[in-house]
Design an enzyme around this catalytic site. Structure first.
Site, PDB file in Angstrom:
ATOM      1  CE  LYS A 107      -3.198  -2.751  -0.213  1.00 55.41           C
ATOM      2  NZ  LYS A 107      -3.729  -3.002  -1.572  1.00 55.41           N
ATOM      3  CG  HIS A 155      -8.337   3.015  -1.617  1.00 59.48           C
ATOM      4  ND1 HIS A 155      -8.922   1.992  -0.919  1.00 59.48           N
ATOM      5  CD2 HIS A 155      -7.431   2.431  -2.439  1.00 59.48           C
ATOM      6  CE1 HIS A 155      -8.397   0.832  -1.283  1.00 59.48           C
ATOM      7  NE2 HIS A 155      -7.498   1.068  -2.210  1.00 59.48           N
ATOM      8  CD  GLN A 162     -11.668  -1.915  -6.935  1.00 59.59           C
ATOM      9  OE1 GLN A 162     -11.679  -2.466  -5.836  1.00 59.59           O
ATOM     10  NE2 GLN A 162     -10.625  -1.244  -7.384  1.00 59.59           N
TER      11      GLN A 162
END
Length: 324
Positions: free
Chosen positions: A126, A152, A213
């Site tokens: 991430k 996000h 998603q």
């Protein structure tokens, strides 16, 4: 007053020490896991760059192309995501887990340590993915830097640090495995898109990316919901399950709104690519729509230059939207 400030500071430090002390000791030797401070600084620098410094630097500059860099970046993340999914499967999900109430293995067995390693690698991926937004800034695609995107890429890694630190494994890691599975598809799509026009014919499934998603968030929320109907579950950190359920539901709502705006109402066309002609028809100034910093070409629906354009959910003729 000064005494009160010192007392508040002392209490804050006590809370901080207590929280950090709860991090799994097996993660002590992993980069950026000794304290949340370095990770927080990285994310604050990211926000400062993408929201302020980057746009100012690029204001009077031409956008960078970065085609080769994006191809390498996207396909490297495909490979990394495949590896992460494989490791999650081998660490428990395809071997010893029941896919229901799976506790965290806190031992130092090879399989338990393997789960700790892949949990950390998932979180670190991430940090790597912050480059998504950096590419937007350098290519001057500010329309792609939405609230959903920023949230996000910033807040989620911050919370995931604590999730991985406290609970590297068990049923709480299901969302990480599913997320990495989705990223295999997502970054493969972005890699093909960055490769150029000759690959556009292979990108007919663009509109299904959001559906994938949405499916991810449904699966994550359903899996977490099991916890509330189990008579007895020994998962050590229920708060992680609560957060996973809330995140799954929250992002399902956000992505559902995106789906409606993009594919039902057709409101996601980039403003900088559209101009109104004298007779009221809508024309594309460069014939491209940008997703994740990659160009997706549009063709005129009749092969002429009359200002009509075909896109995912319909075509525009004489200023009116008509569903395909």
């Amino acid at each position: 007053m000064l005494r009160e400030i010192k007392e508040i500071g002392a209490h804050a430090m006590d809370i901080y020490d207590y929280l950090v002390a709860g991090v799994d000791p097996r993660l002590n030797d992993y980069p950026l896991m000794q304290s949340p401070v370095p990770m927080t600084i990285i994310l604050l620098c990211y926000l400062f760059f993408v929201l302020y410094l980057g746009p100012r630097i690029m204001a009077d500059r031409k956008p960078f192309q970065l085609k080769e860099a994006m191809i390498v970046y996207n396909f490297a993340l495909v490979a990394l995501s495949i590896y992460i999914v494989y490791e999650f499967m081998m660490s428990g999900w395809a071997t010893t887990y029941t896919w229901r109430c799976d506790a965290i293995d806190t031992s130092n067995s090879p399989q338990a340590l393997r789960m700790v390693q892949v949990a950390w690698l998932f979180w670190f991926s991430k940090i790597i993915e912050l480059m998504d937004t950096i590419f937007f800034v350098l290519r001057k695609k500010r329309g792609q830097i939405t609230f959903l995107h920023i949230f996000h890429h910033s807040f989620m890694p911050w919370t995931w640090w604590w999730g991985v630190g406290y609970a590297p494994g068990g049923m709480g890691s299901f969302h990480a495995m599913v997320n990495s599975s989705v990223h295999i598809i997502m970054y493969f799509y972005y890699g093909l898109s960055a490769a150029g026009p000759r690959f556009q014919k292979f990108l007919w499934w663009k509109k299904y990316m959001t559906a994938i998603q949405l499916t991810q968030f449904v699966l994550v929320s359903l899996h977490a919901t099991q916890y509330y109907f189990m008579d007895r579950c020994d998962y050590q950190f229920p708060i992680i399950i609560h957060l996973v359920w809330m995140y799954g539901t929250f992002f399902f709502v956000l992505f559902s709104n995106f789906w409606v705006q993009a594919y039902v109402k057709g409101k996601r066309l980039p403003k900088q690519d559209i101009k109104q002609s004298k007779n009221g028809t809508t024309a594309y100034t460069n014939g491209k729509h940008h997703e994740n910093g990659n160009s997706i070409s549009y063709r005129s629906s009749n092969g002429t230059s009359n200002g009509s354009a075909h896109h995912e959910n319909g075509s525009t003729h004489n200023g009116k939207m008509k569903k395909a």
